[in-house]
Design a protein around this motif. Structure first.
Motif, short mmCIF file in Angstrom:
data_model
loop_
_atom_site.label_atom_id
_atom_site.label_comp_id
_atom_site.label_asym_id
_atom_site.label_seq_id
_atom_site.Cartn_x
_atom_site.Cartn_y
_atom_site.Cartn_z
N VAL A 1 0.87 -1.11 -0.05
CA VAL A 1 -0.10 0.12 0.07
C VAL A 1 0.85 1.13 0.00
O VAL A 1 1.97 1.19 0.62
CB VAL A 1 -0.89 -0.05 1.31
N HIS A 2 0.46 2.03 -0.59
CA HIS A 2 1.14 3.56 -0.59
C HIS A 2 0.09 4.65 0.13
O HIS A 2 -1.26 4.43 0.09
CB HIS A 2 1.24 4.29 -2.08
N ARG A 3 0.78 5.60 0.59
CA ARG A 3 0.01 6.83 1.11
C ARG A 3 0.12 7.87 0.22
O ARG A 3 1.17 8.11 -0.31
CB ARG A 3 0.55 7.25 2.49
N VAL B 1 -3.71 0.88 -3.19
CA VAL B 1 -2.76 -0.33 -3.22
C VAL B 1 -1.85 -0.31 -4.37
O VAL B 1 -2.06 0.65 -5.16
CB VAL B 1 -3.85 -1.54 -3.79
N CYS B 2 -0.55 -0.63 -4.15
CA CYS B 2 0.49 -0.71 -5.00
C CYS B 2 0.18 -1.41 -6.34
O CYS B 2 -0.40 -2.55 -6.27
CB CYS B 2 1.64 -1.23 -4.25
N ARG B 3 0.29 -0.70 -7.23
CA ARG B 3 -0.12 -1.27 -8.55
C ARG B 3 1.47 -1.45 -9.57
O ARG B 3 1.33 -1.89 -10.82
CB ARG B 3 -0.83 -0.41 -9.50
N HIS B 4 2.52 -1.66 -8.98
CA HIS B 4 3.77 -1.75 -9.34
C HIS B 4 3.69 -2.93 -10.07
O HIS B 4 3.46 -3.92 -9.13
CB HIS B 4 5.00 -1.61 -8.55
N PRO B 5 4.34 -3.37 -11.44
CA PRO B 5 4.37 -4.74 -11.59
C PRO B 5 5.18 -5.51 -10.59
O PRO B 5 4.48 -6.77 -9.81
CB PRO B 5 5.24 -4.64 -12.91
N GLU B 6 6.21 -5.25 -10.38
CA GLU B 6 7.14 -5.89 -9.29
C GLU B 6 7.25 -5.14 -8.10
O GLU B 6 7.72 -5.66 -7.25
CB GLU B 6 8.33 -6.43 -10.11
N CYS B 7 7.17 -3.72 -8.22
CA CYS B 7 7.33 -3.01 -7.05
C CYS B 7 8.81 -3.05 -6.42
O CYS B 7 8.83 -3.14 -5.30
CB CYS B 7 6.24 -3.18 -6.17
N SER B 8 9.93 -3.48 -7.05
CA SER B 8 11.31 -3.39 -6.52
C SER B 8 11.54 -2.10 -6.25
O SER B 8 12.19 -1.58 -5.45
CB SER B 8 12.06 -3.60 -7.64
N SER B 9 10.74 -1.04 -6.88
CA SER B 9 11.02 0.30 -6.48
C SER B 9 9.68 1.18 -5.85
O SER B 9 9.29 2.15 -6.30
CB SER B 9 11.15 1.12 -7.88
N HIS B 10 9.37 0.22 -4.89
CA HIS B 10 8.31 0.67 -4.13
C HIS B 10 8.58 2.08 -3.45
O HIS B 10 7.33 2.84 -3.11
CB HIS B 10 8.01 -0.07 -3.03
N GLU B 11 9.75 2.32 -3.25
CA GLU B 11 10.09 3.60 -2.27
C GLU B 11 10.29 4.72 -3.23
O GLU B 11 10.06 6.05 -2.75
CB GLU B 11 11.34 3.51 -1.69
N THR B 12 10.12 4.55 -4.57
CA THR B 12 10.20 5.63 -5.50
C THR B 12 9.33 5.89 -6.66
O THR B 12 9.08 6.21 -7.53
CB THR B 12 11.68 5.33 -6.19
N ALA B 13 7.99 5.23 -6.04
CA ALA B 13 6.81 5.43 -7.05
C ALA B 13 6.16 6.90 -7.24
O ALA B 13 6.70 7.75 -6.22
CB ALA B 13 5.68 4.53 -6.51
N ALA B 14 5.74 7.24 -8.32
CA ALA B 14 5.15 8.58 -8.41
C ALA B 14 3.64 8.26 -8.64
O ALA B 14 3.12 7.24 -9.22
CB ALA B 14 5.73 9.46 -9.44
N ASP C 1 -3.08 6.98 -10.88
CA ASP C 1 -2.05 6.41 -11.69
C ASP C 1 -0.84 6.16 -11.06
O ASP C 1 0.00 7.09 -11.09
CB ASP C 1 -2.05 6.75 -13.16
N GLU C 2 -0.40 5.02 -10.85
CA GLU C 2 1.01 4.79 -10.03
C GLU C 2 1.75 4.57 -11.39
O GLU C 2 1.68 3.66 -12.06
CB GLU C 2 1.15 3.86 -8.95
N PHE C 3 2.90 5.40 -11.22
CA PHE C 3 4.10 4.92 -12.21
C PHE C 3 5.55 4.97 -11.71
O PHE C 3 5.75 5.50 -10.50
CB PHE C 3 3.98 5.89 -13.42
ZN ZN Z 1 3.97 0.81 -5.89
#
Ligand code: ZN
Ligand code: ZN
Ligand code: ZN
Ligand code: ZN
Lengths: 136, 136
Positions: free
Chosen positions: B63-65, B74-87, B98-100
DNA sequence: TCTCGAATGTAATATTATAACGCCTCTGAA
DNA sequence: TTCAGAGGCGTTATAATATTACATTCGAGA
């Protein structure tokens, strides 16, 4: 909306000037209620008086809101042509905030928006961590 | 802190799973209190139950705030290795998010941090505007 | 079985932000 | 000159978001 014209404190009303000066004197971010407490003696009594002044100050480009802190800082941009695209490095140890203008990063984000037909109104970029003074 | 290990809902407790599912079902951002209201019938009664689950879900990367919305997705990153650096691109008309992963922009910000000896812990990047569906 | 860390339940409270109302002052058009 | 609209102000009340404090329960090892 977003008048962005003056960028000077000349045209400010009394409440607006009080809030601006309180923020400028603090030298760092303050919450609306911290500003209110700082201005009780000047006659400021209600949160709404502070919020209204802050809204105006943000519209004319003198103040920024830090979303991740629910706090406000004076704009430190030299000229602040890029008031809408400023970024902030926030030290979680000492609370110091450093405003900077990440122009290349912002254009990449603008490109993303353009590529995705997203009509970009404004961006929030906030870095959290520890500043050089605190991180020894 | 920031366990970041599982990235699966297998190890979640009942409350954590309830909150995750409520957020996933919503298909968009929800405030903590909106989640609470959605889960009254499942036995969720107090804000703290929701906030505790959200804290855990953010720590494990599910989850992101959204700071500019005081809401969660909820996190929509495919793999979300970069969970900390999403936009996030947030439509102010329909509320869609839209998360990217703006990797180049993030590395420019990391360079700024490095250049200024700022120990970067995490970044917040949020774009506000109108999405392609709304902007006709 | 024991024990420790994590999670839970509950109540109370703190913090941040806005709604609603009426009044005042300025300014520009009629 | 009048007057209508915009913006600012003061006040009260309330909404929305988040945390503190404390007691209890659960579950995976030792
Ligand atoms: Zn994410
Ligand atoms: Zn600025
Ligand atoms: Zn510092
Ligand atoms: Zn939209």
């Amino acid at each position: 909306m977003h008048e962005h014209a003056p960028k000077s404190k000349l045209e400010l009303t009394r409440n607006q000037a009080l809030v601006f000066d309180a923020l400028a004197d603090a030298g760092g971010p303050l919450t609306a209620y911290a500003i209110l407490d700082a201005l009780r003696e000047e006659g400021m009594r209600a949160p709404l008086q502070v919020y209204r002044a802050l809204t105006k100050l943000m519209n004319v480009g003198l103040v920024h809101r830090l979303e991740s802190l629910n706090a406000f800082v004076v704009c430190r941009h030299p000229e602040c042509s890029s008031h809408e695209t400023a970024a902030f490095a926030i030290c979680e140890t000492c609370g110091q905030v450093d405003e900077f203008a990440p122009d290349e990063a912002v254009s990449l984000l603008q490109s993303w928006a353009s590529d995705h037909k997203f009509a970009l109104a404004r961006t929030t970029i906030e870095l959290r961590g520890e500043c050089s003074s605190c991180h020894k």
